[in-house]
Design an enzyme around this catalytic site. Structure first.
Site, PDB file in Angstrom:
ATOM      1  N   ASP A  69       0.150 -69.438-125.966  1.00 24.68           N
ATOM      2  CA  ASP A  69       1.057 -70.031-126.943  1.00 24.68           C
ATOM      3  C   ASP A  69       2.106 -68.952-127.252  1.00 24.68           C
ATOM      4  O   ASP A  69       1.938 -67.786-126.861  1.00 24.68           O
ATOM      5  CB  ASP A  69       0.251 -70.391-128.198  1.00 24.68           C
ATOM      6  CG  ASP A  69       1.127 -70.862-129.332  1.00 24.68           C
ATOM      7  OD1 ASP A  69       1.875 -71.828-129.143  1.00 24.68           O
ATOM      8  OD2 ASP A  69       1.076 -70.230-130.406  1.00 24.68           O
ATOM      9  N   ASP A 123       4.802 -68.988-130.498  1.00 20.18           N
ATOM     10  CA  ASP A 123       5.047 -68.725-131.920  1.00 20.18           C
ATOM     11  C   ASP A 123       3.757 -68.418-132.667  1.00 20.18           C
ATOM     12  O   ASP A 123       2.807 -69.211-132.647  1.00 20.18           O
ATOM     13  CB  ASP A 123       5.741 -69.931-132.563  1.00 20.18           C
ATOM     14  CG  ASP A 123       7.159 -70.098-132.061  1.00 20.18           C
ATOM     15  OD1 ASP A 123       7.981 -69.224-132.381  1.00 20.18           O
ATOM     16  OD2 ASP A 123       7.449 -71.070-131.344  1.00 20.18           O
TER      17      ASP A 123
HETATM   18  O1  G3P Z   1       3.341 -72.165-131.533  1.00 21.47           O
HETATM   19  P1  G3P Z   1       4.287 -72.650-130.484  1.00 21.47           P
HETATM   20  O2  G3P Z   1       4.801 -71.572-129.584  1.00 21.47           O
HETATM   21  O3  G3P Z   1       3.769 -73.843-129.722  1.00 21.47           O
HETATM   22  O4  G3P Z   1       5.630 -73.168-131.255  1.00 21.47           O
HETATM   23  C1  G3P Z   1       5.594 -74.252-132.102  1.00 21.47           C
HETATM   24  C2  G3P Z   1       6.746 -74.253-133.091  1.00 21.47           C
HETATM   25  O5  G3P Z   1       7.942 -73.896-132.481  1.00 21.47           O
HETATM   26  C3  G3P Z   1       6.474 -73.378-134.272  1.00 21.47           C
HETATM   27  O6  G3P Z   1       5.338 -73.771-134.989  1.00 21.47           O
HETATM   28 MG    MG Z   2       1.723 -70.988-132.167  1.00 20.83          MG
END
Ligand code: G3P
Ligand code: MG
Length: 286
Positions: free
Chosen positions: A68, A70
């Site tokens: 992942d 963020d």
């Molecule tokens: O956590 P990620 O990388 O899937 O990003 C999700 C959104 O952009 C932020 O919560």
């Molecule tokens: Mg994330």
């Protein structure tokens, strides 16, 4: 002889939500049971409907890793929290971690709908209006993004030892470019990157779409999900990985309610705490 299947209320709710949101996944749900985890009370992510923890032999069969972004590789969740606090203060309301838990990891418009509906401001501010209002603030914050502790060490280690790695982020391309502009060295080590606005990602996390898309793009074609280890920080992301049939290590923010930990196969406080040996991956040598 008649046969009947008795479902618990939360299972019925999960099936209804699956049927209305992800018809493709529903087909898989009857053979895997995992789809029953898809939703829970008050349409939030439940840690109570946890999969059994993967056994030791399954752990040792990991060959590929999906990260992942963020809140996992990049310390960017704080930016979303800050702008949401600013916007809510206009309505004399406060932002808390129970709402954060429902939003994080999701596609922007899906998280925005949760935000305006759960806070009761949807009559004054639409989900689309919320996204417009926060955009300028986020655009100034994202270029300052920093790596999370241990992210660089782990990514470099897996790449150097030949473990195929990639990123699956709900973030769309425009924001991805801003967040990663100072971190090209790390992100260039990824075999591929799947973003939230990818055409194959029909539904955001907790749908398995993004992780299944990521699993299909490794060298040599589709990888068996049971051989993939996902790293996630968000409840919706952990659930998405489990819905995809993958193993998942969760690195949660300490402010997240610990009930959300139960769905993960392993919880660590930081990527620095992760031990590759436990998953049959090459050991750190530093
Ligand atoms: O956590 P990620 O990388 O899937 O990003 C999700 C959104 O952009 C932020 O919560
Ligand atoms: Mg994330």
């Amino acid at each position: 002889m008649k046969h009947s299947i008795i479902l618990k209320p939360n299972q019925i709710f999960g099936l209804i939500l699956c049927a209305t949101q992800t018809p493709r996944s529903v087909v898989k749900s009857f053979s895997s049971r995992r789809q029953l985890q898809f939703q829970s009370r008050r349409a939030s992510v439940s840690a109570k409907m946890a999969n059994p923890t993967v056994n030791d032999s399954a752990k040792k069969s990991i060959t590929h890793v999906i990260f992942d972004m963020d809140g996992l590789l990049l310390d960017t969740e704080k930016f979303y929290t800050e702008v949401q606090e600013i916007i809510l203060s206009r309505f004399n309301k406060t932002f808390d971690w129970s709402l954060k838990a429902k939003m994080m990891g999701k596609k922007a418009i899906e998280a925005a709908r949760v935000f305006v509906e759960e806070t009761g401001i949807s009559d004054s501010l639409s989900a689309e209006g919320f996204l417009v209002e926060r955009e300028a603030m986020l655009q100034s914050m994202f270029p300052t993004s920093e790596l999370m502790p241990g992210a660089s060490r782990l990514v470099k280690h897996l790449h150097a030892t030949g473990v195929p790695i990639c990123v699956a982020t709900g973030s769309h391309k425009r924001h991805f470019e801003l967040k990663t502009q100072r971190h090209g060295e790390i992100f260039s080590l990824m075999h591929h990157i799947v973003m939230g606005d990818d055409p194959e990602v029909k539904q955001g996390k907790p749908s398995p779409d993004i992780f299944l898309a990521a699993s299909r793009r490794f060298e040599g074609g589709s990888v068996d999900p049971s051989k993939i280890l996902v790293f996630e920080d968000a409840p919706s992301g952990v659930l998405a990985a489990k819905n995809a049939g993958m193993s998942v290590v969760m690195v949660p923010d300490p402010r997240l309610d610990s009930s959300f930990h139960e769905t993960a196969d392993k919880v660590v406080t930081s990527l620095l705490e992760f031990d590759p040996i436990e998953w049959g991956l090459p050991p750190f040598t530093d």
